[in-house]
Design a protein around this motif. Structure first.
Motif, PDB file in Angstrom:
ATOM      1  N   GLY A 136       0.812  -1.207   0.000  1.00  0.00           N
ATOM      2  CA  GLY A 136       0.000   0.000   0.000  1.00  0.00           C
ATOM      3  C   GLY A 136       0.847   1.259   0.000  1.00  0.00           C
ATOM      4  N   ARG A 137       0.185   2.386   0.221  1.00  0.00           N
ATOM      5  CA  ARG A 137       0.870   3.676   0.313  1.00  0.00           C
ATOM      6  C   ARG A 137       1.218   3.950   1.773  1.00  0.00           C
ATOM      7  NH1 ARG A 137       3.351   5.986  -3.568  1.00  0.00           N
ATOM      8  NH2 ARG A 137       2.843   8.108  -2.909  1.00  0.00           N
ATOM      9  N   MET A 138       2.403   4.495   2.008  1.00  0.00           N
ATOM     10  CA  MET A 138       2.813   4.808   3.373  1.00  0.00           C
ATOM     11  C   MET A 138       1.843   5.786   4.018  1.00  0.00           C
ATOM     12  SD  MET A 138       5.659   3.137   4.182  1.00  0.00           S
ATOM     13  CE  MET A 138       6.418   4.098   5.505  1.00  0.00           C
ATOM     14  N   SER A 139       1.301   6.712   3.227  1.00  0.00           N
ATOM     15  CA  SER A 139       0.471   7.781   3.784  1.00  0.00           C
ATOM     16  C   SER A 139      -0.895   7.294   4.255  1.00  0.00           C
ATOM     17  CB  SER A 139       0.293   8.890   2.752  1.00  0.00           C
ATOM     18  OG  SER A 139      -0.291   8.375   1.558  1.00  0.00           O
ATOM     19  N   VAL A 140      -1.479   6.323   3.585  1.00  0.00           N
ATOM     20  CA  VAL A 140      -2.840   5.901   3.941  1.00  0.00           C
ATOM     21  C   VAL A 140      -2.963   4.404   4.190  1.00  0.00           C
ATOM     22  CG1 VAL A 140      -3.947   7.804   2.722  1.00  0.00           C
ATOM     23  CG2 VAL A 140      -3.507   5.678   1.507  1.00  0.00           C
ATOM     24  N   ASP A 141      -1.976   3.615   3.820  1.00  0.00           N
ATOM     25  CA  ASP A 141      -2.103   2.162   3.898  1.00  0.00           C
ATOM     26  C   ASP A 141      -1.250   1.517   4.977  1.00  0.00           C
ATOM     27  OD1 ASP A 141      -3.968   1.903   1.802  1.00  0.00           O
ATOM     28  OD2 ASP A 141      -2.391   2.154   0.328  1.00  0.00           O
ATOM     29  N   MET A 142      -0.525   2.314   5.739  1.00  0.00           N
ATOM     30  CA  MET A 142       0.238   1.787   6.856  1.00  0.00           C
ATOM     31  C   MET A 142      -0.601   1.974   8.119  1.00  0.00           C
ATOM     32  SD  MET A 142       2.910   0.278   7.890  1.00  0.00           S
ATOM     33  CE  MET A 142       3.957   0.453   6.463  1.00  0.00           C
ATOM     34  N   ILE A 143      -1.074   0.880   8.670  1.00  0.00           N
ATOM     35  CA  ILE A 143      -1.969   0.916   9.827  1.00  0.00           C
ATOM     36  C   ILE A 143      -1.200   0.466  11.066  1.00  0.00           C
ATOM     37  CG2 ILE A 143      -4.124   0.023  10.803  1.00  0.00           C
ATOM     38  CD1 ILE A 143      -5.024  -0.523   7.887  1.00  0.00           C
ATOM     39  N   LYS A 144      -1.235   1.269  12.116  1.00  0.00           N
ATOM     40  CA  LYS A 144      -0.571   0.936  13.381  1.00  0.00           C
ATOM     41  C   LYS A 144      -1.644   0.517  14.376  1.00  0.00           C
ATOM     42  CE  LYS A 144       3.016   4.368  12.489  1.00  0.00           C
ATOM     43  NZ  LYS A 144       3.636   5.639  12.941  1.00  0.00           N
ATOM     44  N   THR A 145      -1.684  -0.760  14.685  1.00  0.00           N
ATOM     45  CA  THR A 145      -2.748  -1.303  15.518  1.00  0.00           C
ATOM     46  C   THR A 145      -2.183  -2.211  16.604  1.00  0.00           C
ATOM     47  OG1 THR A 145      -4.801  -2.617  15.507  1.00  0.00           O
ATOM     48  CG2 THR A 145      -3.144  -3.156  13.835  1.00  0.00           C
ATOM     49  N   GLY A 146      -2.433  -1.860  17.851  1.00  0.00           N
ATOM     50  CA  GLY A 146      -1.991  -2.694  18.963  1.00  0.00           C
ATOM     51  C   GLY A 146      -0.494  -2.944  19.000  1.00  0.00           C
ATOM     52  N   GLY A 147       0.297  -1.982  18.526  1.00  0.00           N
ATOM     53  CA  GLY A 147       1.742  -2.154  18.523  1.00  0.00           C
ATOM     54  C   GLY A 147       2.289  -2.818  17.275  1.00  0.00           C
ATOM     55  N   TYR A 148       1.400  -3.229  16.362  1.00  0.00           N
ATOM     56  CA  TYR A 148       1.818  -3.846  15.101  1.00  0.00           C
ATOM     57  C   TYR A 148       1.687  -2.849  13.958  1.00  0.00           C
ATOM     58  CZ  TYR A 148       1.347  -8.380  17.478  1.00  0.00           C
ATOM     59  OH  TYR A 148       1.476  -9.433  18.337  1.00  0.00           O
ATOM     60  N   ARG A 149       2.460  -3.096  12.897  1.00  0.00           N
ATOM     61  CA  ARG A 149       2.336  -2.322  11.657  1.00  0.00           C
ATOM     62  C   ARG A 149       1.738  -3.250  10.604  1.00  0.00           C
ATOM     63  NH1 ARG A 149       8.066  -0.078  10.305  1.00  0.00           N
ATOM     64  NH2 ARG A 149       6.982   1.589   9.217  1.00  0.00           N
ATOM     65  N   VAL A 150       0.598  -2.858  10.071  1.00  0.00           N
ATOM     66  CA  VAL A 150      -0.139  -3.696   9.119  1.00  0.00           C
ATOM     67  C   VAL A 150      -0.253  -2.960   7.787  1.00  0.00           C
ATOM     68  CG1 VAL A 150      -2.351  -4.812   8.619  1.00  0.00           C
ATOM     69  CG2 VAL A 150      -1.438  -4.826  10.956  1.00  0.00           C
ATOM     70  N   GLY A 151       0.064  -3.644   6.706  1.00  0.00           N
ATOM     71  CA  GLY A 151      -0.113  -3.080   5.376  1.00  0.00           C
ATOM     72  C   GLY A 151      -1.513  -3.374   4.860  1.00  0.00           C
ATOM     73  N   ALA A 152      -2.248  -2.314   4.509  1.00  0.00           N
ATOM     74  CA  ALA A 152      -3.631  -2.507   4.056  1.00  0.00           C
ATOM     75  C   ALA A 152      -3.712  -3.400   2.834  1.00  0.00           C
ATOM     76  CB  ALA A 152      -4.268  -1.161   3.760  1.00  0.00           C
ATOM     77  N   GLY A 153      -2.727  -3.328   1.956  1.00  0.00           N
ATOM     78  CA  GLY A 153      -2.766  -4.128   0.732  1.00  0.00           C
ATOM     79  C   GLY A 153      -2.797  -5.613   0.981  1.00  0.00           C
ATOM     80  N   GLU A 154      -2.069  -6.071   1.989  1.00  0.00           N
ATOM     81  CA  GLU A 154      -2.065  -7.501   2.295  1.00  0.00           C
ATOM     82  C   GLU A 154      -3.447  -7.951   2.768  1.00  0.00           C
ATOM     83  OE1 GLU A 154       0.320 -10.731   5.120  1.00  0.00           O
ATOM     84  OE2 GLU A 154       0.621  -8.580   5.420  1.00  0.00           O
ATOM     85  N   VAL A 155      -4.100  -7.127   3.588  1.00  0.00           N
ATOM     86  CA  VAL A 155      -5.441  -7.460   4.085  1.00  0.00           C
ATOM     87  C   VAL A 155      -6.441  -7.447   2.930  1.00  0.00           C
ATOM     88  CG1 VAL A 155      -7.228  -6.888   5.760  1.00  0.00           C
ATOM     89  CG2 VAL A 155      -4.823  -6.445   6.303  1.00  0.00           C
ATOM     90  N   GLU A 156      -6.323  -6.458   2.050  1.00  0.00           N
ATOM     91  CA  GLU A 156      -7.228  -6.376   0.897  1.00  0.00           C
ATOM     92  C   GLU A 156      -7.091  -7.591  -0.001  1.00  0.00           C
ATOM     93  OE1 GLU A 156      -7.068  -1.478   0.810  1.00  0.00           O
ATOM     94  OE2 GLU A 156      -5.885  -2.665  -0.599  1.00  0.00           O
ATOM     95  N   ALA A 157      -5.868  -8.048  -0.202  1.00  0.00           N
ATOM     96  CA  ALA A 157      -5.649  -9.231  -1.045  1.00  0.00           C
ATOM     97  C   ALA A 157      -6.328 -10.454  -0.449  1.00  0.00           C
ATOM     98  CB  ALA A 157      -4.151  -9.474  -1.215  1.00  0.00           C
ATOM     99  N   ALA A 158      -6.271 -10.585   0.862  1.00  0.00           N
ATOM    100  CA  ALA A 158      -6.923 -11.726   1.517  1.00  0.00           C
ATOM    101  C   ALA A 158      -8.444 -11.624   1.382  1.00  0.00           C
ATOM    102  CB  ALA A 158      -6.519 -11.786   2.983  1.00  0.00           C
ATOM    103  N   LEU A 159      -8.984 -10.441   1.581  1.00  0.00           N
ATOM    104  CA  LEU A 159     -10.434 -10.260   1.489  1.00  0.00           C
ATOM    105  C   LEU A 159     -10.957 -10.533   0.088  1.00  0.00           C
ATOM    106  CD1 LEU A 159     -10.715  -7.008   3.619  1.00  0.00           C
ATOM    107  CD2 LEU A 159     -11.536  -9.273   4.279  1.00  0.00           C
ATOM    108  N   LEU A 160     -10.189 -10.169  -0.911  1.00  0.00           N
ATOM    109  CA  LEU A 160     -10.621 -10.402  -2.291  1.00  0.00           C
ATOM    110  C   LEU A 160     -10.668 -11.877  -2.647  1.00  0.00           C
ATOM    111  CD1 LEU A 160      -8.732  -7.476  -4.052  1.00  0.00           C
ATOM    112  CD2 LEU A 160     -11.212  -7.736  -3.846  1.00  0.00           C
ATOM    113  N   GLY A 161     -10.095 -12.707  -1.799  1.00  0.00           N
ATOM    114  CA  GLY A 161     -10.180 -14.143  -2.007  1.00  0.00           C
ATOM    115  C   GLY A 161     -11.533 -14.719  -1.622  1.00  0.00           C
ATOM    116  N   HIS A 162     -12.353 -13.947  -0.902  1.00  0.00           N
ATOM    117  CA  HIS A 162     -13.688 -14.416  -0.527  1.00  0.00           C
ATOM    118  C   HIS A 162     -14.609 -14.308  -1.739  1.00  0.00           C
ATOM    119  CE1 HIS A 162     -17.619 -14.617   1.411  1.00  0.00           C
ATOM    120  NE2 HIS A 162     -17.009 -15.111   2.484  1.00  0.00           N
TER     121      HIS A 162
END
Length: 481
Positions: free
Chosen positions: A380-406
């Protein structure tokens, strides 16, 4: 020479029902070159037509910077590009608001006009960014950069004059114009442009049905006259994967290439099942051209865009400039340097300086992971796709790719929204039919680490997009920031 030799016979380009052989293309382009020689720059109306190709080649033959203008640009965008670029002439269908002298472009015209090959450092193209953070900026690309990129891709994809390239992508972007037109001309093989990238058109081109006697038998290798190399974006491949007959028609192709966005696993699997092919992926930007690509002879790894091309280097850096380990997990900004990079933003020295690190690396602004073997995945983009949650850094693109598998999910956009406990919680906006939010969250949890799964799913009718079709995440609910 940037475009290869115009000498010799043989097919060069076919767009819809129009075609030119190499001699005809160079002669028609020479007529344009004679009219534009000496201009500071020329703007080309980038519609899917033979005239567009003739105009672009004519400008390049004359050594005049070519400014591709999106055919679907709005009045304000078109006016900005023309004025900002300093274009002196307009090539193509007249547009009332442009206010430039119009140069006629006739693919049937012939001329013997010639000029010496311009120097490698001369500007070839001024291509405008999508303008997601303000007015589009003109990226100045040299002839050397374009040639270096096309040669590196020809090496990576085993692209030869025996290949017949097929695509239906816009002729004003890097993908469709630089790779899809200039690439074929430089390599020396024919291009078949389908005008629109429909499944039926790709299937017809694969089977040689579009040639109308144009391509001689055997042009495509192994006695075939159909396409061997196909370019597309994930939307194109998704539509083809849902059309089994069209997908099966691609069985005789040599290589499928996907770019501009991540390719969903489900699409790659469906194409492989029907045609025996899964596309290779690649990564690039207007400012850098293509810098990272999966090679034709490499194992297919959907979602991974391959390794740095010859002449290019890449690295990952954290928010404070720290080195990010190449372990396939650490996320950092992808930074690149090498022969394909642009010369700067036209008339914007401040923006140009800000785009580079002090030690000479271009800041792509894209978040990526890299493995020890050099393979990259864009998350994803550093500006909008880097999510900091519970001490972790999550890339939105990886989550989107998994969701598109449904199977119920057709489109997905993942954002981080403010959360008192986690800092940010992962929220997914989905488009599709019959989506059960709880089932989708469970599906994602089975494919991702626990901290990466969406905490909330919101089903929407459509995702907000800009004129270039890119999702505008800042307009999604609480995702505004």
């Amino acid at each position: 020479m940037l475009l290869g030799s115009g000498a010799g016979e043989g097919p060069a380009v076919r767009i819809g029902d129009e075609e030119l052989d190499r001699e005809g293309l160079w002669s028609a382009a020479a007529a344009v070159a004679g009219r534009v020689a000496g201009a500071d720059a020329v703007a080309v109306h980038g519609d899917a037509s033979l005239s567009t190709v003739v105009a672009v080649v004519g400008g390049l033959l004359a050594g005049v910077p070519v400014v591709p203008v999106p055919a679907d640009a709005g009045t304000a965008e078109r006016r900005h590009i023309v004025r900002d670029s300093g274009a002196a002439l307009w090539l193509g269908t007249p547009q009332e608001e442009v206010g430039l002298p119009v140069v006629p472009v006739d693919p049937a015209e012939r001329s013997l006009y010639t000029v010496p090959e311009p120097p490698a450092e001369a500007t070839a193209l001024i291509m405008y960014t999508s303008g997601t953070t303000g007015p589009p900026k003109g990226a100045v690309l040299s002839r050397r950069a374009v040639a270096a990129d096309l040669d590196a891709l020809a090496d990576a994809w085993d692209w030869t004059p025996d290949d017949v390239l097929v695509h239906g992508l816009p002729l004003f972007h890097v993908h469709g114009l630089v790779l899809g037109v200039l690439g074929a001309l430089r390599v020396g093989g024919p291009l078949v442009h389908t005008v629109r990238p429909s499944p039926a058109a790709y299937a017809a081109a694969a089977e040689g049905a579009l040639r109308g006697g144009w391509l001689p038998a055997g042009t495509g290798g192994a006695g075939r006259a159909g396409g061997t190399l196909f370019f597309g974006v994930p939307t194109v491949w998704s539509r083809i994967s849902r059309d089994p007959g069209s997908a099966r028609a691609l069985a005789g192709a040599r290589l499928l290439v996907s770019g501009s966005a991540p390719l969903p696993d489900t699409v790659a699997e469906a194409l492989r099942a029907a045609s025996g092919h899964s596309p290779v992926e690649r990564y690039g930007m207007t400012e850098t051209l293509i810098t990272v690509a999966a090679r034709a002879d490499a194992p297919r790894r959907t979602g991974w865009v391959g390794t740095a091309l010859p002449g290019l280097e890449s690295r990952l850096r954290g928010e404070h400039g720290e080195t990010v380990p190449c372990d396939g997990e650490g996320i950092g900004e992808l930074q690149v340097r090498g022969a394909t990079l642009f010369d700067g933003y036209l008339g914007l020295p401040g923006a140009t300086a800000a785009a580079w690190t002090d030690d000479g690396w271009f800041r792509t602004g894209d978040a990526a992971v890299r493995e020890a073997d050099g393979w990259h995945r864009i998350v994803g983009r550093m500006s909008v796709d880097m999510i900091k949650t519970g001490g972790y850094r999550v890339g939105a693109g990886e989550v989107e790719a998994a969701l598109l598998g449904h199977p119920a999910v057709r489109e997905a956009a993942v954002v981080g929204e403010a959360d008192d406990d986690l800092g940010q919680r992962v929220v997914a906006y989905l488009v599709g039919e019959g989506i059960d939010p709880g089932a989708v969250i469970d599906f994602a949890a089975a494919h991702l680490s626990v901290h990466k799964r969406p905490r909330e799913v919101r089903v929407v009718d459509a995702l907000p997009r800009n004129a270039m079709g890119k999702i505008q995440k800042k307009l999604l609910g609480g995702g505004r920031r």
